[in-house]
Design an enzyme around this catalytic site. Structure first.
Site, mmCIF file in Angstrom:
data_model
loop_
_atom_site.group_PDB
_atom_site.id
_atom_site.type_symbol
_atom_site.label_atom_id
_atom_site.label_comp_id
_atom_site.label_asym_id
_atom_site.label_seq_id
_atom_site.Cartn_x
_atom_site.Cartn_y
_atom_site.Cartn_z
ATOM 1 N N GLY A 148 -7.074 10.605 21.933
ATOM 2 C CA GLY A 148 -8.339 10.162 22.533
ATOM 3 C C GLY A 148 -8.656 11.089 23.679
ATOM 4 O O GLY A 148 -8.283 12.258 23.662
ATOM 5 N N CYS A 166 -11.834 15.044 25.751
ATOM 6 C CA CYS A 166 -11.989 16.375 25.160
ATOM 7 C C CYS A 166 -11.789 16.426 23.651
ATOM 8 O O CYS A 166 -12.709 16.817 22.939
ATOM 9 C CB CYS A 166 -11.039 17.349 25.849
ATOM 10 S SG CYS A 166 -11.484 17.626 27.566
ATOM 11 N N VAL A 196 -12.438 18.500 36.044
ATOM 12 C CA VAL A 196 -12.332 19.955 36.033
ATOM 13 C C VAL A 196 -12.869 20.557 37.337
ATOM 14 O O VAL A 196 -12.190 21.347 37.997
ATOM 15 C CB VAL A 196 -13.092 20.545 34.817
ATOM 16 C CG1 VAL A 196 -13.248 22.047 34.939
ATOM 17 C CG2 VAL A 196 -12.342 20.197 33.537
ATOM 18 N N THR A 217 -16.898 22.984 28.663
ATOM 19 C CA THR A 217 -16.637 23.353 27.263
ATOM 20 C C THR A 217 -17.959 23.327 26.507
ATOM 21 O O THR A 217 -18.595 22.272 26.403
ATOM 22 C CB THR A 217 -15.641 22.351 26.640
ATOM 23 O OG1 THR A 217 -14.445 22.371 27.417
ATOM 24 C CG2 THR A 217 -15.333 22.716 25.197
ATOM 25 N N GLY A 237 1.743 8.797 16.890
ATOM 26 C CA GLY A 237 1.399 7.677 17.761
ATOM 27 C C GLY A 237 0.218 6.901 17.235
ATOM 28 O O GLY A 237 0.059 6.727 16.022
ATOM 29 N N LYS A 243 -3.942 8.617 28.016
ATOM 30 C CA LYS A 243 -2.584 9.136 28.105
ATOM 31 C C LYS A 243 -2.046 8.796 29.488
ATOM 32 O O LYS A 243 -2.819 8.363 30.362
ATOM 33 C CB LYS A 243 -2.541 10.640 27.835
ATOM 34 C CG LYS A 243 -3.249 11.495 28.870
ATOM 35 C CD LYS A 243 -2.990 12.953 28.564
ATOM 36 C CE LYS A 243 -3.692 13.863 29.525
ATOM 37 N NZ LYS A 243 -3.440 15.269 29.271
ATOM 38 N N ASN A 246 -8.317 23.347 21.292
ATOM 39 C CA ASN A 246 -8.322 21.882 21.210
ATOM 40 C C ASN A 246 -8.261 21.399 19.764
ATOM 41 O O ASN A 246 -7.590 20.402 19.462
ATOM 42 C CB ASN A 246 -9.560 21.305 21.914
ATOM 43 C CG ASN A 246 -9.309 21.116 23.404
ATOM 44 O OD1 ASN A 246 -8.215 21.409 23.891
ATOM 45 N ND2 ASN A 246 -10.299 20.635 24.123
ATOM 46 N N PHE A 291 3.281 18.845 21.059
ATOM 47 C CA PHE A 291 2.207 18.167 20.310
ATOM 48 C C PHE A 291 2.608 17.780 18.891
ATOM 49 O O PHE A 291 1.817 17.868 17.959
ATOM 50 C CB PHE A 291 0.934 19.047 20.297
ATOM 51 C CG PHE A 291 0.022 18.677 21.412
ATOM 52 C CD1 PHE A 291 0.270 19.122 22.683
ATOM 53 C CD2 PHE A 291 -1.062 17.852 21.194
ATOM 54 C CE1 PHE A 291 -0.533 18.754 23.737
ATOM 55 C CE2 PHE A 291 -1.876 17.463 22.235
ATOM 56 C CZ PHE A 291 -1.606 17.920 23.513
HETATM 57 N N1 LIG Z 1 -11.298 16.579 31.562
HETATM 58 C C1 LIG Z 1 -10.553 17.551 31.059
HETATM 59 O O1 LIG Z 1 -9.356 17.426 30.898
HETATM 60 C C2 LIG Z 1 -11.199 18.856 30.660
HETATM 61 C C3 LIG Z 1 -10.373 19.963 30.416
HETATM 62 C C4 LIG Z 1 -10.969 21.171 30.069
HETATM 63 C C5 LIG Z 1 -12.346 21.268 29.953
HETATM 64 N N2 LIG Z 1 -13.122 20.158 30.178
HETATM 65 C C6 LIG Z 1 -14.571 20.303 30.088
HETATM 66 O O2 LIG Z 1 -15.080 20.484 31.404
HETATM 67 C C7 LIG Z 1 -16.357 19.841 31.532
HETATM 68 C C8 LIG Z 1 -16.326 18.806 32.636
HETATM 69 O O3 LIG Z 1 -15.389 17.816 32.275
HETATM 70 P P1 LIG Z 1 -14.921 16.677 33.299
HETATM 71 O O4 LIG Z 1 -13.886 15.885 32.581
HETATM 72 O O5 LIG Z 1 -14.591 17.312 34.610
HETATM 73 O O6 LIG Z 1 -16.283 15.856 33.418
HETATM 74 P P2 LIG Z 1 -16.636 14.615 34.398
HETATM 75 O O7 LIG Z 1 -17.550 13.772 33.634
HETATM 76 O O8 LIG Z 1 -15.360 14.054 34.949
HETATM 77 O O9 LIG Z 1 -17.406 15.304 35.612
HETATM 78 C C9 LIG Z 1 -18.670 15.885 35.499
HETATM 79 C C10 LIG Z 1 -19.338 15.800 36.852
HETATM 80 O O10 LIG Z 1 -20.562 16.542 36.805
HETATM 81 C C11 LIG Z 1 -21.541 15.878 37.593
HETATM 82 N N3 LIG Z 1 -22.878 16.348 37.220
HETATM 83 C C12 LIG Z 1 -23.557 16.132 36.058
HETATM 84 N N4 LIG Z 1 -24.767 16.727 36.099
HETATM 85 C C13 LIG Z 1 -24.866 17.340 37.303
HETATM 86 C C14 LIG Z 1 -25.862 18.113 37.937
HETATM 87 N N5 LIG Z 1 -27.010 18.388 37.318
HETATM 88 N N6 LIG Z 1 -25.617 18.556 39.174
HETATM 89 C C15 LIG Z 1 -24.470 18.287 39.798
HETATM 90 N N7 LIG Z 1 -23.469 17.575 39.265
HETATM 91 C C16 LIG Z 1 -23.675 17.093 38.022
HETATM 92 C C17 LIG Z 1 -21.288 14.416 37.288
HETATM 93 O O11 LIG Z 1 -21.861 13.577 38.279
HETATM 94 C C18 LIG Z 1 -19.758 14.383 37.273
HETATM 95 O O12 LIG Z 1 -19.224 14.096 38.545
HETATM 96 C C19 LIG Z 1 -16.676 19.279 30.149
HETATM 97 O O13 LIG Z 1 -17.420 20.225 29.420
HETATM 98 C C20 LIG Z 1 -15.310 19.108 29.525
HETATM 99 O O14 LIG Z 1 -15.340 19.164 28.113
HETATM 100 C C21 LIG Z 1 -12.576 18.975 30.555
#
Ligand SMILES: NC(=O)c1ccc[n+]([C@@H]2O[C@H](COP(=O)([O-])OP(=O)(O)OC[C@H]3O[C@@H](n4cnc5c(N)ncnc54)[C@H](O)[C@@H]3O)[C@@H](O)[C@H]2O)c1
Length: 432
Positions: A258, A261, A11, A121, A254, A321, A209, A250
């Site tokens: 997973g 999220c 994100v 989130t 399947g 996916k 979600n 959706f």
């Molecule tokens: N992945 C998705 O498709 C998606 C979509 C929508 C929302 N979200 C939400 O967005 C958020 C992030 O998801 P993501 O998949 O990008 O996570 P991720 O695990 O890929 O990335 C999180 C990053 O934050 C860094 N981090 C953690 N603590 C830190 C700190 N104190 N200072 C600086 N950096 C720090 C980690 O090192 C990591 O690189 C989550 O809450 C997730 O639920 C994810």
């Protein structure tokens, strides 16, 4: 505008690169120094189509920089996005440690008015917690905004650049106007910017979600009924999808959902509803159906072979996916572990997820260099992830390579009649 994005995961990195692309000065911050070094060398730690090119261009043009120094990035910015992980805690609730750590760090570094935007989130009430943490640390003025992210991994850039909607939970006009200005370039095609209170914005993300997860579990149950009564889920799905009140997205059965999220967000919504004395009954079923669905194909394999002990099983696709290397909560983990627990040997292939898979399965499975390689001497193939390259394979070659021509298609990507005509024993989800 001057922006800091904290967290360079799926994100944060996408948001940072896209905000830079629309002309802002963006500093991406991560506490993972190795990640930041890699990004500074122009390398991307994750696989997301188009992202490497976008990051490279914006770095070269000087609008995108990377650092581990949250304090300097905060001081140099007007808006600080928190886009760190909110993983599932031991009791199923969202673990807010990373979010609150960043909020504290931002507060300590403040040198004037800042808008602190929560993009992670987070359960309802987190904006209040973030505000309290910051207030304890600083006397500088600030606003807390809740701006949940709806992008899909695998199509993240497109989703961010052309969102269906932008949700902004804000409680004062100053931060609302800044957020509207920031998002204006992304909503020119008419997508609405929806301004609401923080609690509603926080809940909107979970509701979306949970609804999507419910559709998946619902269709998986319809497919399971199809299997038992002899109906065809493809026909049922098309009839259902053509209803404008329902629509086609959706509705594909399947091997279960997973990813990083759905599983954790369904759990967190259940948990915080429960904490507020509400029993979210449908969601409990959504989760239970999904868990059961992940095990169904392995059970069918066992039934087919009598025993899986000593069988060689090829697995196509490991990521949760296509078009991502992410294996968080991937059904492949349950499926591969299920096969190994029954004494099968597994040769797997995934176009992007091998490195991550090695961290999960180690030397308990073999990793094939290509899709056909995985089939050599296999008693059966299971298709777990519907990568495009698996959709139109050379079936004659597959038959030559496999010991027995048996396919368990967990994603319904092949035609049952055609597969049988080619001489395969073919199983899919909800189709005779
Ligand atoms: N992945 C998705 O498709 C998606 C979509 C929508 C929302 N979200 C939400 O967005 C958020 C992030 O998801 P993501 O998949 O990008 O996570 P991720 O695990 O890929 O990335 C999180 C990053 O934050 C860094 N981090 C953690 N603590 C830190 C700190 N104190 N200072 C600086 N950096 C720090 C980690 O090192 C990591 O690189 C989550 O809450 C997730 O639920 C994810």
């Amino acid at each position: 505008m001057k922006i800091a994005v904290v967290g360079t995961g799926y994100v944060g990195l996408v948001a940072g690169a896209c905000f830079a692309e629309s002309g802002n000065d963006v500093t991406c911050v991560d506490k993972d120094a190795a990640k930041i070094r890699m990004l500074r060398r122009g390398k991307i730690p994750i696989y997301e189509p188009g992202l490497e090119e976008l990051v490279r261009r914006n770095r070269a043009e000087g609008r995108l920089t990377f650092t581990t120094a949250l304090d300097r990035a905060t001081r140099a910015s007007d808006i600080v996005f928190i886009a760190v992980g909110t993983p599932m805690g031991e009791d199923g609730s969202a673990d807010l440690q990373q979010v609150l750590d960043v909020a504290r760090g931002v507060a300590r570094a403040m040198n004037g008015y800042k808008v602190v935007v929560n993009k992670s989130t987070v359960p309802v009430g987190t904006a209040v917690k973030v505000r309290d943490v910051i207030r304890r640390e600083t006397t500088h003025p600030f606003s807390v905004v809740s701006n949940p992210e709806f992008l899909k991994q695998g199509a993240a850039l497109e989703d961010f650049m052309k969102p269906d909607r932008v949700v902004i939970g804000a409680e004062d006009p100053r931060s609302t106007e800044l957020m509207k200005e920031l998002y204006a370039p992304f909503t020119r095609t008419g997508a609405p910017i929806m301004v609401m209170d923080c609690a509603s914005a926080e809940l909107a993300k979970y509701a979306a979600n949970a609804m999507l997860a419910a559709r998946v579990s619902f269709m998986n149950e319809i497919a399971n009924v199809c299997d038992t009564v002899g109906a065809n889920v493809d026909e049922v799905r098309m009839a259902v999808a053509s209803d404008r009140r329902i629509g086609p997205s959706f509705l594909f059965p399947g091997v279960g959902y997973g990813g990083s999220c759905f599983p954790k967000d369904v759990k967190a919504l259940l948990k915080f509803s429960h904490e507020h004395k509400y029993d979210f009954q449908i969601l409990r079923a959504v989760e239970a159906v999904n868990e059961a669905q992940k095990g169904r194909m392995v059970a069918r394999m066992e039934k087919h072979f009598g025993s899986l002990k000593g069988r060689q099983i090829a697995v196509w696709g490991l990521s949760f996916k296509p078009k991502t290397d992410d294996m968080r909560e991937a059904p492949a983990i349950t499926i591969v572990n299920g096969l190994l627990a029954r004494g099968a040997r597994v040769s797997a292939f995934d176009p992007e997820a091998e490195k991550i898979a090695r961290g999960i399965f180690g030397s308990r499975i073999t990793y094939s260099a290509g899709a056909y390689d995985a089939l050599k001497g296999a008693d059966a193939l299971i298709v777990v992830t519907e990568w495009n390259e698996f959709r139109r394979p050379d079936f004659a070659k597959m038959k030559r390579l496999m010991r027995t021509a048996v396919i368990f298609d967990g994603r319904n990507i092949y035609n049952p009649a055609a597969m049988r005509a080619l001489g395969f024993t073919y199983y899919s989800v909800g189709r005779p």
